[in-house]
Structures are given as structure tokens and as C-alpha cells.
Design an enzyme around this catalytic site. Structure first.
Site, short mmCIF file in Angstrom:
data_model
loop_
_atom_site.label_atom_id
_atom_site.label_comp_id
_atom_site.label_asym_id
_atom_site.label_seq_id
_atom_site.Cartn_x
_atom_site.Cartn_y
_atom_site.Cartn_z
N LYS A 95 0.84 -1.21 0.00
CA LYS A 95 0.00 0.00 0.00
C LYS A 95 0.87 1.25 0.00
O LYS A 95 0.64 2.17 -0.77
CB LYS A 95 -0.88 -0.02 1.26
CG LYS A 95 -1.56 1.29 1.56
CD LYS A 95 -2.45 1.21 2.77
CE LYS A 95 -1.81 1.50 4.10
NZ LYS A 95 -1.47 2.90 4.36
N CYS A 119 -5.53 7.21 9.38
CA CYS A 119 -5.61 6.71 10.75
C CYS A 119 -5.34 7.84 11.74
O CYS A 119 -4.47 8.68 11.52
CB CYS A 119 -4.58 5.60 10.96
SG CYS A 119 -4.99 4.09 10.08
N ARG A 149 -0.70 14.77 12.89
CA ARG A 149 0.07 14.39 11.70
C ARG A 149 0.24 15.63 10.82
O ARG A 149 -0.39 15.75 9.77
CB ARG A 149 -0.60 13.24 10.95
CG ARG A 149 -0.68 11.97 11.78
CD ARG A 149 -1.36 10.83 11.04
NE ARG A 149 -0.49 10.20 10.05
CZ ARG A 149 -0.84 9.11 9.36
NH1 ARG A 149 -2.02 8.55 9.55
NH2 ARG A 149 0.00 8.58 8.48
N ASP A 181 4.41 0.69 12.09
CA ASP A 181 3.21 -0.06 11.71
C ASP A 181 3.19 -1.47 12.29
O ASP A 181 2.13 -2.11 12.34
CB ASP A 181 3.11 -0.16 10.18
CG ASP A 181 2.92 1.21 9.56
OD1 ASP A 181 1.88 1.82 9.81
OD2 ASP A 181 3.84 1.67 8.87
N ARG A 185 -8.64 -0.87 4.24
CA ARG A 185 -7.83 0.20 3.63
C ARG A 185 -6.42 -0.30 3.36
O ARG A 185 -5.72 0.27 2.51
CB ARG A 185 -7.78 1.43 4.55
CG ARG A 185 -9.12 2.16 4.64
CD ARG A 185 -9.00 3.50 5.35
NE ARG A 185 -7.67 4.01 5.23
CZ ARG A 185 -6.83 4.22 6.24
NH1 ARG A 185 -7.21 3.99 7.47
NH2 ARG A 185 -5.62 4.67 6.03
N1 EPU Z 1 5.65 14.66 10.51
C1 EPU Z 1 5.69 16.01 10.80
N2 EPU Z 1 5.60 16.88 9.76
C2 EPU Z 1 5.45 16.48 8.47
C3 EPU Z 1 5.42 15.10 8.19
C4 EPU Z 1 5.51 14.20 9.24
O1 EPU Z 1 5.80 16.41 11.95
O2 EPU Z 1 5.38 17.33 7.57
C5 EPU Z 1 5.75 13.69 11.62
C6 EPU Z 1 4.48 12.88 11.80
O3 EPU Z 1 3.52 13.59 12.55
C7 EPU Z 1 4.99 11.64 12.48
C8 EPU Z 1 6.40 11.48 11.89
O4 EPU Z 1 6.72 12.73 11.31
O5 EPU Z 1 5.11 11.88 13.85
C9 EPU Z 1 6.51 10.40 10.84
O6 EPU Z 1 5.54 10.64 9.81
P1 EPU Z 1 5.79 10.23 8.29
O7 EPU Z 1 5.61 11.45 7.46
O8 EPU Z 1 7.06 9.47 8.17
O9 EPU Z 1 4.58 9.25 8.03
P2 EPU Z 1 3.51 9.32 6.88
O10 EPU Z 1 4.15 9.61 5.58
O11 EPU Z 1 2.37 10.15 7.31
C10 EPU Z 1 3.79 6.80 6.24
C11 EPU Z 1 2.88 5.64 6.13
C12 EPU Z 1 2.44 5.20 7.50
C13 EPU Z 1 3.66 4.84 8.32
C14 EPU Z 1 4.61 6.04 8.37
C15 EPU Z 1 5.93 5.76 9.06
C16 EPU Z 1 1.78 6.02 4.01
C17 EPU Z 1 0.53 6.29 3.29
N3 EPU Z 1 1.71 6.00 5.33
O12 EPU Z 1 3.01 7.82 6.87
O13 EPU Z 1 1.63 4.04 7.34
O14 EPU Z 1 3.27 4.51 9.62
O15 EPU Z 1 4.93 6.45 7.01
O16 EPU Z 1 6.60 4.72 8.43
O17 EPU Z 1 2.80 5.78 3.39
C18 EPU Z 1 -0.23 2.66 7.66
O18 EPU Z 1 0.14 2.04 6.66
O19 EPU Z 1 -1.18 2.30 8.40
C19 EPU Z 1 0.46 3.90 8.00
C20 EPU Z 1 0.01 4.75 8.91
#
Ligand code: EPU
Length: 421
Positions: free
Chosen positions: A22, A116, A121, A308, A400
Site C-alpha cells: 500500500k 488513521c 500528523r 506499523d 484500507r
Molecule cells: N511529521 C511532521 N511533519 C510532516 C510530516 C511528518 O511532523 O510534515 C511527523 C508525523 O507527525 C509523524 C512522523 O513525522 O510523527 C513520521 O511521519 P511520516 O511522514 O514518516 O509518516 P507518513 O508519511 O504520514 C507513512 C505511512 C504510515 C507509516 C509512516 C511511518 C503512508 C501512506 N503511510 O506515513 O503508514 O506509519 O509512514 O513509516 O505511506 C499505515 O500504513 O497504516 C500507516 C500509517
């Protein structure tokens, strides 16, 4: 609401192959908007979030269709930058459309992304990087609008933390931007390297994947590509957790164990037998022998223990002997599933980012609610180890991220009924 009915304590046996990831497929779908040629994503998973992405692509004017298991896109003559509220709110991955739509349409309006509820976030890193490349940013209510008056320009940008999503955004933007971009402090998750492979196949010049410094020479038109997204390491970890919790002997094939190595090492520590052979892993566990607890895990950015997989590890540790602790350094509310674990008889306590598990629980069936995608999968895993029947409500979260978790586990011998519509 979709519901699973799970009868626990049945050993799992057989072989399973995870679908495509995903978290690779969703950003790749957004990246196809950058391309001037047709793209084909091989065996794109049939997930609710993929359907939402296809709807979003169509809503902005892209030509996209399913062809058997593949998703095919063709460059559209014109795209618009307005992301409909209901599609933005249906998934977190609407954020991946910021960079491609800013480039293609000259503007993008993104209402609040869904996904989620794992705690705050923010998207500040995505926005800071795009602003440095020349985007004008305005906020209005729950929406953010980005505009550019000229081409995006390459920059030397340091991410304040290695966000996976922001690295994806800035990689896409950097391919569209004129000149060289250097991204420092970039995420190193395997899905980033998968995005780099796709963009490179389209003609992009990128170096440094698997490191925290990515260098992109942008401004070259991107053609199309045929690409098979990476297998889903979190789905693989879910099956591995399921057989460890329930007992049995299962081979997980077609997914390089190196991309979920930390989770496999954790399972081996609990006493599961973990045998690796190329892109296969065989997990065996005798349910008559208690698992070992005493784990002290911290979930963090790659290559640490994946966030995750933290709820899945918790599900395994509920019955293990000894107190275990898990801390999630990335998300403030990763352990909302603890209420469901407790309803099943587990002695565990979630306090902010930390989960403490007393261990040694005799789990029993209960009526529980999936709080989010991975928390829902973790409750399903715990139910496989529980005596009696568990009713798991709101499996819409699970759909999802898993094509058919109930069907796959049933194929392996689990007592689990399909979600009712
Ligand atoms: N963060 C910030 N500012 C930003 C972006 C992120 O503060 O601009 C913080 C977030 O709040 C969090 C941390 O950085 O505390 C990590 O967030 P990250 O951006 O790495 O996560 P994401 O891109 O929102 C993806 C996956 C998640 C997975 C995380 C970490 C997707 C669609 N989602 O989320 O997957 O947990 O990376 O590996 O790629 C899931 O599959 O259920 C899922 C939540």
C-alpha cells in the site's frame, strides 16, 4: 459496519504471498501525474485506499483504469488542482498529490487529509520544502492552497525529521523542478527506494536512495514506465505475527525478509522458529510452548522497528511470559488497540507513546472495535490466540490496507468469517 468473527486457537499452516505494498502503490499512483507517457503499475493491490486514489486521479482529470490486476494511466491533456473534500478526507495519501498537481496544474487545493488517527500528523515539512522550491502557500479553513507563478526550482533542503511522506513529496517536486535538488535528512524506508526506481525508469536522475541524502537533477520531462511495486512488508509482518500468536507453520514468500528484518528478529526472540531462504521466510511455533516476553522495543524511522508493526508485536506479546514494553517514537496514539486487548483479558496499559504489557494473559474472545488499520489487524492477531469467539467491528479500517485479511487467514486455517457488507 464490516465485522470479522474470529474463533481462536487454531494453528495456521500453508504458504502466503503478500500483495504489493500500500505504502508504495499510493505515492506511485500520485507520481504517475508527473509523466508524459503511459504508466502501468503491475498487480496493484485491491485496497480501499487504492480505489480512493483512482477516484482522486479521475476527479482531477487523469485517465486511469484497471487492466486485470494492473493499474494503467495515460497522460491527461489538462488536470485541475482541486482535490475534492471527500477524497482528501478518506485517506492520508491525498497529501501525495500536492507536488504533482502543483507542477501539472500550477496550483493545488488540499482539504484536510484523512487516514488513521495516530495523533497529530502535521504536513509542515511537505509545505516547507515546496515553499523553498517556489510555492506560495495560503490556508483557508481546513484547506491549504499552493500556487506557483513560474517553474519550481531546485533547492538544498534539510528535512527536520525523516518523514516518509515529505520525502516522497519532495522527491516528486524535485523531479519537476529546474536544476539540482539535494534533500538531506530524507527517510530511508524501502518504499522510498521503490519510488526512486519508478521515477528513474521514467527518466529521472536521482542518486542516494537508501541513504539520508538524495540528489535529484530535475527539469527533465518524464516518460512513462512499467513498474511492479514492492511487496507489502507490513502485510508480511502481519502473517508472521498471526502464525506466532496462533501457532503452526507458515511460509511467507515473494517478500525479501531484509525489508522486515527487525520484526523477524523480534519474533525469533519470542521463541518462534524463523528460517529465511531467499525471498521466503518460514515461521513455525508450537502453541504448547509459551512465548518469551521481556521485550523492550522502540518503533522509529527505518531501519528501526517499524511503527506499523508495533501493534502487531504487542498482540504477540500479550500471552508471552514476562513484562514487555513498546514505545512509538513517531506517533502519539499508536496503541489505541490496547482497549481491545484489555477486553480480551490482556493486562496492558497504554500511556501516550508507551504500551506496557504484563504478559502471560489467557486471552478470551470479546466484542472489540478496530481503532485504526494496524490496530485492527493487531486485534485480529490477538483473537487468533484467544479462547472462544471474538467479534471485531469496523474492519473498514482493515480493508484500507489489506486486500482480504480474513480470506487469507482462513486459507491458512484460521477460524475467521468474511466481513459482512
Ligand atoms: N511529521 C511532521 N511533519 C510532516 C510530516 C511528518 O511532523 O510534515 C511527523 C508525523 O507527525 C509523524 C512522523 O513525522 O510523527 C513520521 O511521519 P511520516 O511522514 O514518516 O509518516 P507518513 O508519511 O504520514 C507513512 C505511512 C504510515 C507509516 C509512516 C511511518 C503512508 C501512506 N503511510 O506515513 O503508514 O506509519 O509512514 O513509516 O505511506 C499505515 O500504513 O497504516 C500507516 C500509517
Amino acid at each position: 459496519m464490516p465485522t470479522y468473527t474470529i474463533t481462536g486457537r487454531r494453528a495456521l499452516r500453508g504458504r502466503i504471498r503478500p500483495a504489493a505494498a500500500k505504502n508504495s502503490t499510493l505515492p506511485l499512483l500520485a507520481a504517475t501525474l508527473l509523466c508524459q507517457g503511459p504508466c502501468r503499475l503491475r498487480d496493484a493491490p485491491r485496497l480501499a485506499d487504492v480505489d480512493t486514489s483512482l477516484a482522486l486521479l479521475r476527479a482531477v482529470g487523469a485517465d486511469v483504469r484497471r487492466d486485470g490486476g494492473d493499474v494503467c494511466t495515460r497522460p491527461a491533456d489538462a488536470v485541475c488542482g482541486d482535490i475534492p473534500d471527500h477524497l482528501a478526507g478518506a485517506m492520508r495519501s491525498s497529501v501525495f498529490y500536492l507536488a504533482p498537481l502543483l507542477f501539472r496544474a500550477g496550483y493545488v487545493r488540499l482539504p484536510l487529509p484523512g487516514g488513521c488517527r495516530l495523533g497529530p500528523r502535521p504536513v509542515d515539512i511537505h509545505l516547507a520544502g515546496l515553499a523553498a522550491m517556489g510555492a506560495d502557500i495560503t490556508f483557508e479553513g481546513i484547506a491549504v492552497t499552493l500556487r506557483r507563478s513560474g517553474p519550481l526550482r531546485g533547492v538544498d533542503f534539510t528535512l527536520r525529521l525523516p518523514s516518509v511522506g515529505a520525502t516522497m513529496t519532495l522527491l516528486m517536486a524535485a523531479c519537476a523542478a529546474e536544476g539540482r535538488t539535494v534533500l538531506r535528512g530524507a527517510a530511508r524506508e524501502p518504499e522510498i527506494a521503490d519510488m526512486v526506481r519508478f521515477l528513474r525508469a521514467c527518466g529521472a536522475r536521482i542518486t542516494g536512495e537508501d541513504t539520508s541524502v538524495l540528489t535529484i537533477d530535475g527539469g527533465r520531462p518524464l516518460g512513462g514506465a512499467v513498474h511492479r511495486p514492492l511487496p507489502d512488508r507490513i502485510a508480511a509482518a502481519t502473517y508472521a505475527a498471526a502464525v506466532t500468536a496462533a501457532g503452526g507453520d507458515v511460509e511467507i514468500c515473494g517478500c525479501d525478509p531484509a525489508i522486515y528484518d527487525a520484526f523477524l528478529r523480534f519474533l525469533a526472540e519470542t521463541g518462534a522458529e524463523v528460517r529465511r531462504d531467499g525471498d521466503r521466510v518460514r515461521i513455525a511455533r508450537d502453541p504448547a510452548v509459551p512465548l518469551r516476553g521481556g521485550a523492550d522495543l522502540t518503533a522509529d524511522a527505518w531501519p528501526a522497528f517499524a511503527t506499523d508493526t508495533a501493534p502487531l508485536a504487542a498482540a504477540v506479546l500479550l500471552t508471552a511470559q514476562g513484562e514487555s514494553r513498546i514505545r512509538d517514537a513517531l506517533f502519539a496514539n499508536r496503541f489505541a488497540c490496547a482497549a481491545g486487548f484489555a477486553a480480551m483479558g490482556a493486562a496492558c496499559e497504554a500511556k501516550g507513546r508507551r504500551l506496557t504489557i504484563q504478559g502471560g494473559a489467557a486471552l478470551h474472545g470479546a466484542h472489540v472495535t478496530a481503532p485504526d488499520l494496524r490496530g485492527g489487524a493487531a486485534l485480529a492477531v490477538a483473537a487468533l490466540a484467544a479462547e472462544g469467539q471474538t467479534v471485531l467491528v469496523d474492519c473498514g479500517h482493515i480493508k484500507r490496507g489489506y486486500e482480504d485479511l480474513a480470506g487469507e487467514l482462513r486459507e491458512l486455517g484460521a477460524g475467521i468469517l468474511q466481513p459482512s457488507p
